[in-house]
Design a protein around this motif. Structure first.
Motif, short mmCIF file in Angstrom:
data_model
loop_
_atom_site.label_atom_id
_atom_site.label_comp_id
_atom_site.label_asym_id
_atom_site.label_seq_id
_atom_site.Cartn_x
_atom_site.Cartn_y
_atom_site.Cartn_z
N HIS B 132 0.84 -1.21 0.00
CA HIS B 132 0.00 0.00 0.00
C HIS B 132 0.88 1.26 0.00
CE1 HIS B 132 -3.66 2.34 0.88
NE2 HIS B 132 -2.92 3.05 1.72
N PHE B 133 1.89 1.26 0.84
CA PHE B 133 2.82 2.39 0.91
C PHE B 133 4.09 2.04 0.13
CE2 PHE B 133 0.30 2.77 4.89
CZ PHE B 133 -0.19 4.06 4.72
N ALA B 134 3.88 1.51 -1.05
CA ALA B 134 4.99 0.92 -1.82
C ALA B 134 6.18 1.88 -1.93
CB ALA B 134 4.48 0.54 -3.20
N THR B 135 7.29 1.47 -1.36
CA THR B 135 8.52 2.26 -1.37
C THR B 135 9.63 1.37 -1.89
OG1 THR B 135 7.75 3.41 0.61
CG2 THR B 135 10.10 3.60 0.08
N SER B 136 10.37 1.85 -2.88
CA SER B 136 11.41 1.00 -3.44
C SER B 136 12.80 1.47 -3.06
CB SER B 136 11.31 0.96 -4.97
OG SER B 136 12.43 0.28 -5.51
N ASN B 137 13.62 0.51 -2.69
CA ASN B 137 15.01 0.80 -2.37
C ASN B 137 15.79 1.23 -3.62
OD1 ASN B 137 17.17 0.87 -0.40
ND2 ASN B 137 18.06 -0.82 -1.55
N LEU B 138 15.19 1.03 -4.79
CA LEU B 138 15.84 1.47 -6.03
C LEU B 138 16.19 2.95 -5.93
CD1 LEU B 138 16.50 0.29 -8.86
CD2 LEU B 138 14.42 1.38 -9.65
N LYS B 139 15.31 3.71 -5.32
CA LYS B 139 15.56 5.12 -5.19
C LYS B 139 16.07 5.49 -3.79
CE LYS B 139 13.15 9.44 -6.09
NZ LYS B 139 11.85 9.93 -6.54
N VAL B 140 15.55 4.80 -2.77
CA VAL B 140 15.95 5.13 -1.40
C VAL B 140 17.42 4.77 -1.18
CG1 VAL B 140 15.49 4.68 1.04
CG2 VAL B 140 13.59 4.82 -0.58
N ALA B 141 17.80 3.59 -1.70
CA ALA B 141 19.20 3.15 -1.65
C ALA B 141 19.78 3.24 -0.25
CB ALA B 141 20.04 3.94 -2.66
N ASN B 142 19.04 2.73 0.74
CA ASN B 142 19.53 2.79 2.11
C ASN B 142 18.88 1.66 2.91
OD1 ASN B 142 19.72 3.48 4.93
ND2 ASN B 142 20.37 5.52 4.29
N VAL B 143 19.69 0.67 3.25
CA VAL B 143 19.17 -0.53 3.91
C VAL B 143 18.58 -0.19 5.28
CG1 VAL B 143 19.78 -2.82 4.80
CG2 VAL B 143 20.76 -2.01 2.65
N ALA B 144 19.26 0.66 6.02
CA ALA B 144 18.78 1.02 7.36
C ALA B 144 17.41 1.69 7.28
CB ALA B 144 19.79 1.94 8.05
N MET B 145 17.26 2.59 6.32
CA MET B 145 15.98 3.28 6.17
C MET B 145 14.87 2.31 5.77
SD MET B 145 16.55 6.87 4.24
CE MET B 145 17.60 8.17 4.82
N MET B 146 15.20 1.38 4.88
CA MET B 146 14.18 0.43 4.45
C MET B 146 13.75 -0.45 5.61
SD MET B 146 13.51 1.32 1.38
CE MET B 146 12.38 0.07 0.77
N LYS B 147 14.71 -0.83 6.45
CA LYS B 147 14.36 -1.67 7.60
C LYS B 147 13.49 -0.88 8.58
CE LYS B 147 15.90 -4.82 11.16
NZ LYS B 147 15.34 -4.19 12.34
N ARG B 148 13.86 0.38 8.78
CA ARG B 148 13.09 1.19 9.72
C ARG B 148 11.65 1.33 9.25
NH1 ARG B 148 15.40 6.71 12.22
NH2 ARG B 148 15.19 7.37 10.08
N GLN B 149 11.47 1.53 7.95
CA GLN B 149 10.10 1.64 7.44
C GLN B 149 9.35 0.33 7.65
OE1 GLN B 149 8.70 1.52 3.18
NE2 GLN B 149 8.41 3.70 3.55
N ASN B 150 10.07 -0.78 7.40
CA ASN B 150 9.43 -2.08 7.53
C ASN B 150 9.00 -2.34 8.98
OD1 ASN B 150 9.90 -5.35 7.78
ND2 ASN B 150 9.06 -4.70 5.81
#
Lengths: 416, 452
Positions: B132-150
């Motif tokens: 629903h809040f589809a966010t791609s690491n393709l652009k974020v390019a930050n593992v820590a941020m992706m984990k935090r969102q998850n």
């Protein structure tokens, strides 16, 4: 010779009738109703020449006095050049490209760029990818191809089409050009992604292929049909690959054994296999030639030209070349004056290649003068968005792609 | 716990003679509310009955939620030893993924959670919100941020939608994904504003282009500094804006408050939930409307809606069983759980590779719309990929060293000794009913294996 081999192949393949060959590998009945997969739809193959191709040593302005003046080490000897007219010639390793121009299948748009060019690889590539001009911080989220596919998505969805809109052939991550709001793009490393590692046992195959029972609902039927199509594709690809191997060893559709050659061969196989995907993308890296440019550049241009020619010839032999157009571009050209390391630094405008049976062949636009520079760089003659505009509207048939300005001067790339 | 809905469309399921609690239904419950179950779990829940089983599924979610949300330092007293073991292990794996900076290891971490979590429903819900809040690491390019969102999606997965929304739009990964950093007074960037209304809350048709522009102005000044959300007054346009008929010198929080009041929002959440728990052509427009008004009455309580769904007659209805295309992760994880192939563990990095091939690359949704799901999971390429995955699984190649599937041994363990009963056992275990023919590999490649 090639035709004989094909016939031999077909004779061996009991399931196949000669006339049906091009669509032999088409998936199932639903695919036949899809105009794109029955090959009425146009296909665009983009080759990204990454790193900034030295356009001046690609389409060489040998008669321009500036050429000798700025290029002492890197000047290509006039007698070896492949002359296109009395002032411009192709790099000697582009024999295949010269052949394509001669038989009317290649156009070269000269001096393509954009206003206030950025010499940053990232920024300039992002500009080419998005068709939006701006600095590094400018929002770029969708690519020009993604946007074009979004504009045609409606019909694709209506058809219930399941093939991706865009396919990147290779291991690279998907370029911005094929990012989109709602279209689908996939990366295929190679055809093994589409091959069954263990054939489905005959009994299961038959069960899947059996006409759906009356009690079966539409979802069951859909799954069974998709599975049947997939199995057909897998076995079709087996045929196609064995044919390709067969022809390659006997001088048929032979591709250079380069990375780009392999990728173009895979794209051709997918097209011949009935994929309804309209956009393919392949990346050829290595054009960032700051030093010892001559041998590297020569190899890259040969790889580029040979791969396109092999690809077009291959599709010709399957009578599919009328549907295919190849576009080759780079994020910028290089500086006019060579540097001290036998190389060139980041510059501005460069040539764009468009290859197709339907093309208006030869040189389009004029070569920027090497004696009227802007800060040591070429002044562009053609905005790259005019090329995109013609490719999306006149080739892919997509209208109203908002990011591409329709006000550009028409290049008449395609023959009407 | 709030009592489930009692409207005419969401009557609770009753175990009566016409709709007995068959293995079929228990199997269905585990597939939809989790990622499938093994034989012992299925037998246990057959005995316990639907109410107790749904209680248990929701109860675990409540436990995890309470120790997750309220106080991160609190001792997880209520959890069992195995749950605390799970939690410390997943933390270890997650932290290692973040410090490696390798997104594939973060994907493997999520697979670990999906395979071993005692609370599969929350993982299902987290996956739903990731879509629903589809966010791609393709652009974020930050593992820590992706984990935090998850982690954030998981924490709020079953809570109030308002809390989830407020947390997500101020999340660093989301801000990077939708260019919120570049949104400045006088030069508004409309990306976040548009998706906030189109995708996260109202849906197309419930706002105007002017609303998008005005919301973008209101959101100016929101930015990310040092990886954290920050509101910079100097970047904020404090002029008067007109948003969805209201007027004021709104900032981002005001806009969220306005959006959370809008009627179409509840319906959009209801649609999302029904997509997650129902197959094709099950939920009528009226039923959706009823769920949406229930959500509105309860401050958009997601947990209430999930409970209402899982306890409903509609959920257990015959026409809601086996009529949904399994997403790749369900398709992959289901057999691993059912066939007890988790000890020793399969390679989660290999599962990551397979899910990508099958079209569900975690942390890389294809675009802002997320994965379209449903029938679109099945394409030529993914069908072949699924068949190849099944071969790999049955040959034991997901395990290192290889550990081929031993269905006979598993059947024997559960008391099925003859060949015929073993085939029935496999069919019941994998599909919740008898009658699927062939060996396990053939069963898992059949039409029915893609539906659940």
């Amino acid at each position: 010779m090639m035709k004989t081999n094909r016939r031999e192949f077909l004779k061996d393949s009991s399931a196949v009738s000669l006339g049906a060959f091009p669509s032999l590998i088409c998936r199932g009945t639903s695919a036949a109703e899809d105009p794109r997969s029955s090959h009425e739809g146009k296909i665009l193959v983009v080759i990204q020449m990454s790193g900034g191709n030295d356009g001046i040593n690609t389409v060489v302005p040998f008669a321009d006095e500036g050429y000798a003046q700025y290029r002492s080490k890197l000047r290509l000897p006039t007698e070896r050049l492949l002359k296109l007219n009395d002032s411009v010639a192709l790099h000697p390793s582009m024999r295949a490209a010269a052949d394509l121009i001669e038989d009317g299948r290649l156009a070269i748009v000269q001096g393509v760029g954009y206003p206030n060019p950025s010499r940053s690889h990232d920024t300039s590539m992002a500009i080419w990818h998005s068709a939006e001009i701006g600095d590094e911080d400018t929002l770029r989220f969708h690519g020009w191809l993604g946007t074009a596919m979004d504009a045609m998505q409606q019909s694709s969805q209506e058809r219930g089409n399941s093939d991706p809109d865009m396919v990147l052939l290779g291991d690279e991550s998907q370029p911005l050009a094929i990012q989109s709001r709602r279209s689908t793009a996939v990366t295929l490393s190679n055809l093994t992604d589409l091959r069954l590692s263990h054939p489905i046992p005959r009994s299961t195959d038959q069960a899947a292929a059996a006409p759906p029972s009356e009690s079966g609902n539409s979802l069951d039927r859909f799954v069974a049909q998709t599975m049947r199509d997939a199995t057909d594709t897998a076995s079709g690809l087996e045929h196609s690959i064995s044919e390709m191997t067969h022809l390659a060893t006997t001088g048929g559709a032979s591709y250079p054994s380069t990375m780009l050659g392999n990728r173009m061969q895979t794209i051709s196989t997918l097209i011949k296999s009935g994929f309804s995907t309209p956009v393919y993308y392949a990346i050829q890296s290595g054009y960032d030639t700051h030093s010892a440019q001559l041998p590297t550049h020569s190899r890259l241009l040969r790889e580029f030209s040979d791969a396109i020619k092999a690809f077009l010839n291959d599709l010709d032999s399957s009578e599919l070349s009328d549907q295919v157009c190849v576009l080759g571009f780079s994020e910028f050209g290089r500086r006019v004056a060579e540097n001290g390391s036998g190389g060139t630094d980041h510059g501005t405008a460069g040539p764009v290649f468009v290859a197709s049976r339907q093309i208006r062949p030869g040189l389009i636009g004029s070569m920027p003068s090497l004696q009227d520079l802007s800060g040591g760089d070429l002044r562009m003659n053609v905005d790259f968005r005019s090329v995109y505009h013609e490719v999306t509207t006149n080739w892919l048939g997509v209208r109203n792609v908002s990011t591409l300005s329709p006000s550009q001067i028409p290049l008449n790339l395609f023959q009407v | 716990m709030t009592s489930p809905g009692s409207g005419k469309h969401w009557r609770p399921y009753q175990m009566v003679a016409s709709t007995p609690l068959s293995l079929h239904r228990v199997h269905h419950l585990h597939r939809r509310a989790g990622f499938g179950a093994n034989w012992s779990e299925l037998q246990r829940d057959m005995e316990a009955g639907p109410d107790a089983t749904v209680d248990r599924i929701l109860g675990v979610a409540e436990l995890v939620k309470s120790f997750d949300v309220d106080d991160s330092n609190a001792e997880p007293k209520v959890l069992t030893t195995s749950a605390t073991d799970f939690d410390s292990l997943q933390q270890l794996i997650g932290d290692a993924a973040v410090s490696s900076g390798d997104i594939n290891r973060l994907k493997a971490w999520w697979f670990y959670r999906i395979l071993y979590s005692g609370d599969p429903l929350t993982e299902r819900m987290t996956l739903m919100w990731h879509n629903h809040f589809a966010t791609s690491n393709l652009k974020v390019a930050n593992v820590a941020m992706m984990k935090r969102q998850n982690d954030l999606l998981r924490r709020h997965a079953m809570g109030k939608f308002g809390d989830l929304l407020r947390a997500v739009v101020k999340d660093a990964a989301m801000m990077a994904w939708l260019d919120a950093k570049a949104n400045r007074k006088g030069k508004p960037n409309e990306n976040l504003a548009r998706e906030l209304m189109e995708l996260f809350t109202l849906g197309v048709g419930h706002y105007s282009e002017t609303d998008v522009k005005e919301v973008a102005r209101a959101l100016t000044g929101w930015t990310v500094r040092g990886g954290d959300f920050e509101q910079v007054a100097a970047y904020h346009d404090d002029g008067t804006k007109q948003v969805l008929g209201e007027q004021g010198d709104f900032d981002g929080d005001d806009v969220l408050a306005i959006l959370l009041k809008q009627k179409p929002l509840a319906r959009r959440i209801a649609v999302r939930l029904c997509e997650a728990f129902f197959g094709e052509d099950v939920i009528t427009d009226d039923a959706l409307g009823e769920l949406a008004s229930g959500l509105r009455e309860r401050d958009l309580d997601i947990g209430w809606a999930v409970e209402t769904i899982l306890r409903s007659e509609a959920f257990f209805a015959d026409d809601n069983i086996g009529n949904r295309v399994l997403d790749p992760i369900q398709f992959m994880v289901g057999p691993l759980r059912s066939l007890e192939m988790l000890d020793p563990p399969p390679s989660t990095l290999l599962l990551v590779e397979w899910s990508t091939k099958l079209g569900q690359d975690l942390f890389y949704p294809p675009n802002v719309f997320g994965w379209p799901g449903g029938r679109s999971w099945l394409t030529t390429r993914t069908m072949i990929g699924r068949a190849n995955f099944v071969s790999t699984l049955c040959r034991g190649d997901l395990h290192r060293p290889a550990r081929p599937l031993g269905i006979e041994a598993l059947a024997l363990k559960h008391g099925y000794s003859s060949e015929a009963t073993q085939a029935n056992f496999a069919s019941e275990l994998l599909f919740g009913h008898q009658g699927q023919a062939g060996n396990v590999e053939m069963m898992l490649r059949s039409t029915a294996a893609h539906l659940g």
